[in-house]
Design a protein around this motif. Structure first.
Motif, PDB file in Angstrom:
ATOM      1  N   VAL A   2       0.826  -1.202   0.000  1.00  0.00           N
ATOM      2  CA  VAL A   2       0.000   0.000   0.000  1.00  0.00           C
ATOM      3  C   VAL A   2       0.865   1.259   0.000  1.00  0.00           C
ATOM      4  O   VAL A   2       1.702   1.464   0.885  1.00  0.00           O
ATOM      5  N   ILE A   3       0.645   2.101  -1.021  1.00  0.00           N
ATOM      6  CA  ILE A   3       1.249   3.433  -1.079  1.00  0.00           C
ATOM      7  C   ILE A   3       0.150   4.422  -0.712  1.00  0.00           C
ATOM      8  O   ILE A   3      -0.913   4.431  -1.332  1.00  0.00           O
ATOM      9  N   LEU A   4       0.376   5.232   0.304  1.00  0.00           N
ATOM     10  CA  LEU A   4      -0.615   6.219   0.736  1.00  0.00           C
ATOM     11  C   LEU A   4      -0.108   7.621   0.422  1.00  0.00           C
ATOM     12  O   LEU A   4       0.941   8.039   0.911  1.00  0.00           O
ATOM     13  N   LEU A  30      -5.573   4.116   8.546  1.00  0.00           N
ATOM     14  CA  LEU A  30      -4.958   3.794   7.254  1.00  0.00           C
ATOM     15  C   LEU A  30      -3.443   3.626   7.365  1.00  0.00           C
ATOM     16  O   LEU A  30      -2.840   2.837   6.640  1.00  0.00           O
ATOM     17  N   LEU A  31      -2.835   4.378   8.292  1.00  0.00           N
ATOM     18  CA  LEU A  31      -1.381   4.285   8.456  1.00  0.00           C
ATOM     19  C   LEU A  31      -0.953   2.873   8.860  1.00  0.00           C
ATOM     20  O   LEU A  31       0.144   2.423   8.500  1.00  0.00           O
ATOM     21  N   LEU A  32      -1.801   2.174   9.587  1.00  0.00           N
ATOM     22  CA  LEU A  32      -1.453   0.825  10.065  1.00  0.00           C
ATOM     23  C   LEU A  32      -1.284  -0.159   8.914  1.00  0.00           C
ATOM     24  O   LEU A  32      -0.539  -1.136   9.039  1.00  0.00           O
ATOM     25  N   ASP A  45       2.429   0.825   3.600  1.00  0.00           N
ATOM     26  CA  ASP A  45       3.840   0.425   3.482  1.00  0.00           C
ATOM     27  C   ASP A  45       4.739   1.603   3.109  1.00  0.00           C
ATOM     28  O   ASP A  45       5.888   1.662   3.541  1.00  0.00           O
ATOM     29  N   VAL A  46       4.222   2.518   2.309  1.00  0.00           N
ATOM     30  CA  VAL A  46       4.984   3.705   1.916  1.00  0.00           C
ATOM     31  C   VAL A  46       4.068   4.914   2.054  1.00  0.00           C
ATOM     32  O   VAL A  46       3.007   4.962   1.425  1.00  0.00           O
ATOM     33  N   LEU A  47       4.471   5.891   2.851  1.00  0.00           N
ATOM     34  CA  LEU A  47       3.714   7.133   2.983  1.00  0.00           C
ATOM     35  C   LEU A  47       4.367   8.211   2.123  1.00  0.00           C
ATOM     36  O   LEU A  47       5.565   8.479   2.253  1.00  0.00           O
ATOM     37  N   ILE A  48       3.555   8.836   1.259  1.00  0.00           N
ATOM     38  CA  ILE A  48       4.016   9.994   0.490  1.00  0.00           C
ATOM     39  C   ILE A  48       3.270  11.208   1.024  1.00  0.00           C
ATOM     40  O   ILE A  48       2.041  11.261   0.988  1.00  0.00           O
ATOM     41  N   THR A  49       4.000  12.169   1.544  1.00  0.00           N
ATOM     42  CA  THR A  49       3.381  13.392   2.056  1.00  0.00           C
ATOM     43  C   THR A  49       4.247  14.573   1.652  1.00  0.00           C
ATOM     44  O   THR A  49       5.159  14.441   0.832  1.00  0.00           O
TER      45      THR A  49
END
Length: 660
Positions: free
Chosen positions: A446-448, A518-520, A523-527
């Motif tokens: 998951v990329i968020l 959703l953070l849980l 796998d990759v957070l883009i902010t």
């Protein structure tokens, strides 16, 4: 007499014998006036030769410009919504070696109705060996074309302009022409998209159509206004907004009722939760409420919730709100709440801000005085908080400044909703809930994508989607066990323009209320500049800070710490870099650990319990004695990263170095 002969005669007549002193910031130079005037007249003659294409040139077909053929063409045109990129070549046909500093290229955009011109400099690129700097590349964001706003309504043409130093002509030669043919194109290229402009008084939508005409090798641009709406008067089925007169009357009525209910005593057992940004019991409210119930306290709990500051409150709600604020022992807010700021909070009551964000990142509130969209120094917003929660004593001064309150009113006891990240049982329950609600996430990486908004507040918030190329990301990661979630800030009013054919990869989960859930499963957070990085750092996972507009953002918003030193992840300025960062999967665990220990005093998952204990004990605190400690460490022995040192400490260090 020709114009050149006339100018030559003028030149000879005005040259005399005297001295002219030319000064700049560093030196003083004496130039003979005859020499200076000669230089000026040579420049006039040169400009005339370069630019003049008058009747004589037309009649004879001869001019310096026309002696040289402008070779030009386009290798590639690329569109990403309103973001336009072009790569090509342009130069005068000559046997001379083309040097980078002897050729300049611009795109010229001309409004056909007003003849107003806009110049966009292009970057020289080196071609094959021996061809020199004949190529170029350039980019235009039509959504921010005019002082940060979309290109004005109108019909435009785009030309290429080349200025090149040619020894045979004795100087610089300039010429404009169409951009030329596009490599491998067989017909017209047409792109149509939307542009938006948001402000507190006017939200505008435009259509943008760009056409490369194959037959004529030229580009036209058409901008039309589609709508212009006052955000305060705009309404949907979910939100109904008061008119101006109604708002004034209700404020007066609210003030009247608040003073009237001062005749009632403050109820020591009454706790009122107020929010204009949520309609459910979630976030900090949820964790505080659960802890109050868990302790089985004898308290009277009330919730007064609205989805937006724009949604109108009925006359009954106005009266009940005034009564709640006037008679509650504890009034708890979690965001901006404009109705409460003009009030003087009663002596026996507490107005507590349990801010929705963690840590201190981009400046807010009174830290932005004097900046675009910042408050006026005499504003009353936030200044009547009697308490405010923060996650660490290291940022107490930032929140005191931002809210315009005393640092003694800041409580560094932790943020209740971060308790989730320290409870393995609850994390498992929440994770299962997310998978049941979003089953397409199971078995995927998951990329968020969770950026913050641009603009000055809720009524002018937007996100510039043209900065990210969703097509490239889809081509790179679709079909490879990835999914890409978009969690756009709730203030943002424009929606991402993603083609339906990408629906098996991109999923918009912006309406999913709790981002921590959703953070849980991410796998990759883009902010970019969002405070979500603080909670995500507690999970020790990969973070990428995608910030193509960093310079612009810094000029209008700025940060409490140096951005590039501060961020606990990698940094990308364009889509290609972003793709590379996702692939590399780099995680700097040491930097994340320093980051977490600086922004969280207590990593125990008991912030909610501490807050409720403070309520029960009426915020009683024992006096603490100060101890002398190494400036590189906090009082409890945690290392302070260099970007986190206070200004006073840095000044102390500089003075010490000067003495040494």
């Amino acid at each position: 007499m020709g114009i050149r002969s006339f100018l030559g005669r003028v030149k000879r007549r005005i040259t005399g014998n005297s001295t002219v002193v030319v000064k700049n910031n560093t030196e003083e130079t004496k130039i003979d006036s005859k020499e200076l005037r000669s230089i000026v007249m040579d420049q006039i003659l040169s400009d005339y030769v370069i630019n003049k294409t008058g009747s004589k040139a037309s009649a004879t077909g001869k001019s310096v410009n026309n002696q040289y053929v402008l070779k030009r063409g386009v290798d590639r045109i690329e569109f990403n919504n309103s973001f336009f990129k072009i790569d090509g070549y342009a130069h005068f046909e000559t046997k001379e070696t083309i040097s980078d500093d002897l050729i300049r290229k611009n795109l010229i955009i001309i409004n056909k109705e007003t003849n107003q011109e806009f110049t966009i400099p292009l970057i020289n690129k080196k071609a094959k060996e021996g061809e020199g700097w004949i190529k170029y590349k350039g980019a235009i964001n039509f959504s921010t074309f005019a002082d940060g706003k979309p290109i004005d309504v109108g019909n435009y043409e785009m030309l290429i302009e080349v200025t090149q130093f040619l020894r045979d002509s004795g100087g610089w030669v300039t010429k404009r022409d169409t951009v030329g043919k596009v490599k491998n194109a067989t017909n017209d290229m047409i792109v149509s998209t939307k542009m938006y402009s948001f402000s507190a008084r006017s939200n505008k939508k435009f259509s943008l159509t760009i056409v490369h005409h194959f037959a004529g090798s030229f580009i036209t641009i058409l901008s039309k206004k589609l709508s212009d709406i006052d955000p305060l008067e705009y309404s949907t089925e979910e939100i109904t907004v008061d008119g101006a007169i109604s708002r004034v009357f209700k404020r007066y009525l609210f003030s009247f009722f608040y003073k009237y209910y001062h005749l009632h005593p403050v109820n020591k057992k009454k706790i009122s939760f107020l929010s204009d940004s949520r309609i459910d019991i979630s976030g900090n409210f949820e964790y505080i409420y659960r802890k109050l119930l868990e302790k089985n306290l004898d308290v009277d709990i009330r919730f007064y919730l609205k989805p937006s500051i724009k949604e109108k409150k009925s006359f009954t709600e106005i009266r009940l709100l005034a009564k709640a604020i006037a008679t509650s022992k504890y009034i708890i807010v979690d965001d901006f709440y404009p109705l409460i700021y003009p009030l003087t909070i009663r002596e026996k009551s507490e107005l507590i801000q349990v801010w929705h964000a963690v840590g201190a990142f981009k400046t807010f509130g009174y830290s932005r005085v004097g900046m675009p969209g910042g408050p006026k120094p005499d504003s009353i917003n936030h200044k009547n908080y009697t308490r405010a929660l923060v996650s660490s004593h290291n940022i107490s001064d930032k929140y005191a400044e931002g809210f315009g309150i005393s640092i003694n009113n800041i409580l560094p006891i932790g943020i209740p909703r971060t308790d989730l990240f320290f409870d393995d049982v609850e994390k498992a329950v929440v994770t299962e809930k997310v998978y049941s609600e979003l089953p397409f996430l199971k078995g995927k990486k998951v990329i968020l994508f969770a950026p913050t908004f641009r603009g000055n507040g809720q009524q002018s918030a937007y996100y510039p989607y043209e900065m990210i190329d969703f097509k490239k990301i889809y081509q790179e990661f679709s079909g490879k066990d990835y999914v890409f979630l978009l969690k756009i800030h709730p203030f943002v009013q424009n929606e991402p323009n993603i083609p339906y054919k990408y629906a098996d990869f991109f999923y918009d989960v912006s309406t999913y209320r709790e981002i921590n859930d959703l953070l849980l499963v991410t796998d990759v957070l883009i902010t970019d500049y969002s405070s979500v990085c603080f909670e995500y750092a507690l999970l020790n996972k990969q973070m990428i800070f995608f910030s193509p507009d960093l310079a612009d953002y810094m000029s209008s918003r700025n940060f409490y710490y140096d951005y590039l030193d501060f961020i606990p992840g990698s940094f990308a300025t364009n889509t290609n870099e972003l793709i590379t960062q996702i692939r590399e999967e780099k995680i700097d665990y040491k930097k994340i650990d320093d980051f977490v220990h600086y922004f969280f005093d207590d990593l125990d998952g008991k912030a909610s319990e501490r807050f409720v204990d403070y309520l029960v004990n009426d915020f009683y605190q024992e006096n603490q004695t100060e101890e002398t400690v190494d400036l590189r460490y906090t009082a409890d022995g945690k290392f302070i990263p260099h970007w986190g040192e206070s200004t006073n400490k840095k000044k102390q260090q500089i003075k010490t170095e000067e003495i040494d």
